[in-house]
Design a protein around this motif. Structure first.
Motif, short mmCIF file in Angstrom:
data_model
loop_
_atom_site.label_atom_id
_atom_site.label_comp_id
_atom_site.label_asym_id
_atom_site.label_seq_id
_atom_site.Cartn_x
_atom_site.Cartn_y
_atom_site.Cartn_z
N ALA A 4 -10.21 4.33 1.91
CA ALA A 4 -8.76 4.45 1.73
C ALA A 4 -8.52 5.88 1.29
O ALA A 4 -9.01 6.30 0.23
CB ALA A 4 -8.26 3.47 0.68
N LEU A 20 0.85 -1.18 0.00
CA LEU A 20 0.00 0.00 0.00
C LEU A 20 0.88 1.24 0.00
O LEU A 20 1.83 1.32 0.78
CB LEU A 20 -0.90 0.01 1.24
CG LEU A 20 -1.86 1.18 1.37
CD1 LEU A 20 -2.96 1.09 0.32
CD2 LEU A 20 -2.47 1.21 2.76
N VAL A 77 -12.37 0.25 -5.65
CA VAL A 77 -11.16 1.06 -5.77
C VAL A 77 -11.26 1.83 -7.08
O VAL A 77 -11.57 1.26 -8.12
CB VAL A 77 -9.88 0.20 -5.74
CG1 VAL A 77 -8.64 1.06 -5.99
CG2 VAL A 77 -9.76 -0.54 -4.43
N ASN A 132 -2.40 -0.78 -6.87
CA ASN A 132 -1.48 -0.25 -5.86
C ASN A 132 -1.63 -0.91 -4.49
O ASN A 132 -1.07 -0.42 -3.52
CB ASN A 132 -1.69 1.26 -5.71
CG ASN A 132 -1.23 2.02 -6.93
OD1 ASN A 132 -0.10 1.83 -7.38
ND2 ASN A 132 -2.09 2.83 -7.49
N PHE A 178 -1.26 6.61 2.08
CA PHE A 178 -2.65 6.22 2.25
C PHE A 178 -2.90 5.71 3.66
O PHE A 178 -2.04 5.08 4.27
CB PHE A 178 -3.05 5.13 1.26
CG PHE A 178 -3.39 5.67 -0.09
CD1 PHE A 178 -4.68 6.06 -0.39
CD2 PHE A 178 -2.41 5.82 -1.05
CE1 PHE A 178 -5.00 6.57 -1.63
CE2 PHE A 178 -2.71 6.34 -2.29
CZ PHE A 178 -4.02 6.71 -2.59
N TYR A 200 -6.47 4.43 -9.13
CA TYR A 200 -5.69 3.91 -8.01
C TYR A 200 -5.52 2.39 -8.05
O TYR A 200 -4.90 1.82 -7.16
CB TYR A 200 -6.36 4.30 -6.69
CG TYR A 200 -6.41 5.79 -6.48
CD1 TYR A 200 -5.30 6.49 -6.01
CD2 TYR A 200 -7.57 6.51 -6.76
CE1 TYR A 200 -5.35 7.85 -5.81
CE2 TYR A 200 -7.63 7.88 -6.57
CZ TYR A 200 -6.52 8.54 -6.09
OH TYR A 200 -6.56 9.90 -5.90
N ILE A 249 -6.23 3.74 5.95
CA ILE A 249 -7.55 3.13 5.96
C ILE A 249 -8.22 3.64 7.22
O ILE A 249 -7.69 3.48 8.32
CB ILE A 249 -7.47 1.59 5.98
CG1 ILE A 249 -6.61 1.05 4.83
CG2 ILE A 249 -8.87 0.99 5.97
CD1 ILE A 249 -7.13 1.33 3.45
N ILE A 253 -4.44 -1.11 -2.75
CA ILE A 253 -5.47 -0.47 -1.93
C ILE A 253 -6.62 -1.43 -1.64
O ILE A 253 -7.10 -1.52 -0.51
CB ILE A 253 -5.96 0.83 -2.62
CG1 ILE A 253 -4.81 1.85 -2.61
CG2 ILE A 253 -7.20 1.40 -1.93
CD1 ILE A 253 -5.02 3.05 -3.47
N ASN A 267 -5.98 9.57 1.06
CA ASN A 267 -4.71 10.28 1.13
C ASN A 267 -5.03 11.77 1.07
O ASN A 267 -6.19 12.17 1.13
CB ASN A 267 -3.74 9.83 0.04
CG ASN A 267 -4.17 10.28 -1.35
OD1 ASN A 267 -5.16 10.97 -1.54
ND2 ASN A 267 -3.41 9.86 -2.35
N ALA A 319 -9.61 7.01 -2.40
CA ALA A 319 -9.25 6.12 -3.51
C ALA A 319 -10.12 4.89 -3.58
O ALA A 319 -10.21 4.24 -4.61
CB ALA A 319 -7.79 5.70 -3.36
#
Length: 198
Positions: free
Chosen positions: A100, A37, A137, A144, A41, A141, A43, A146, A102, A107
């Motif tokens: 998720a 991950l 997702v 990656n 980011f 993104y 969660i 996620i 950032n 994302a």
């Protein structure tokens, strides 16, 4: 990674430290070939400020699954009512709507339900289970880690709540989602068959 809509969950694990909405967590080592991950980011639990982003992601999910199942409503019909429905499920059954996030936004998201019961199935012994009703997702993104991190957090929370099983539903024709979940250790449990009559 494709947009996925489950009814119960699973994902590969990451060795990176991820912040949950309460405290940092450390996932077990990742299987070979899985992605880490991105460090920027986290969660965390959904907040009202996330509503618009989750609606946009749900529309992406609807568009993706509409290619596999032609009886879904058009993506543009998905609105705030959809997020309200996810939150109502969480309130009714227990669990959490996870995102998720950032610094640039949301994302992906996962809706985890805890404590679902076999009580409606008179031929089954009593038991409870956790269920991921949605996992998505965003296109930009994918790939990656996620989705894997969201599933790992769902699994962590379900285990902490004392659940022995984690479930999700996936469309039979959504081969990329089925492969993703299989790589996370999910196995087929129930199959729904259909025959077109007219």
């Amino acid at each position: 990674m494709p947009i996925l809509r489950p009814s119960a969950p699973i994902a590969r694990r990451s060795t990176s430290t991820i912040r949950s909405w309460r405290r940092p967590i450390r996932f077990p080592p990742r299987p070979p070939g899985t992605k880490k991950l991105p460090d920027n980011f986290t969660i965390r639990a959904y907040t009202e400020a996330d509503a618009e982003a989750v609606v946009a992601l749900a529309r992406e999910l609807q568009e993706h699954e509409g290619r596999v199942f032609d009886r879904l409503k058009p993506p543009e019909s998905i609105g705030r009512w959809y997020v309200d429905g996810l939150l109502k499920e969480v309130q009714t059954h227990g669990g959490v709507l996870l995102v998720a996030a950032n610094g640039n936004g949301i994302a992906g998201y996962a809706n985890l339900l805890i404590g679902l019961s076999s009580a409606d199935e008179p031929e089954e012994v009593p038991y409870t289970f956790a269920h991921v009703s949605d996992l998505c997702v965003g296109t930009a993104y994918r790939g990656n880690g996620i989705g894997q991190a969201l599933m790992a957090e769902c699994e962590r929370r379900a285990t902490a709540a004392g659940e022995k099983w984690l479930r999700l539903d996936v469309l039979a024709g959504n081969h990329s989602a089925r492969k993703f979940y299989s790589n996370l250790g999910m196995e087929e449990l129930f199959l729904t068959l259909e025959k077109k009559l007219m």
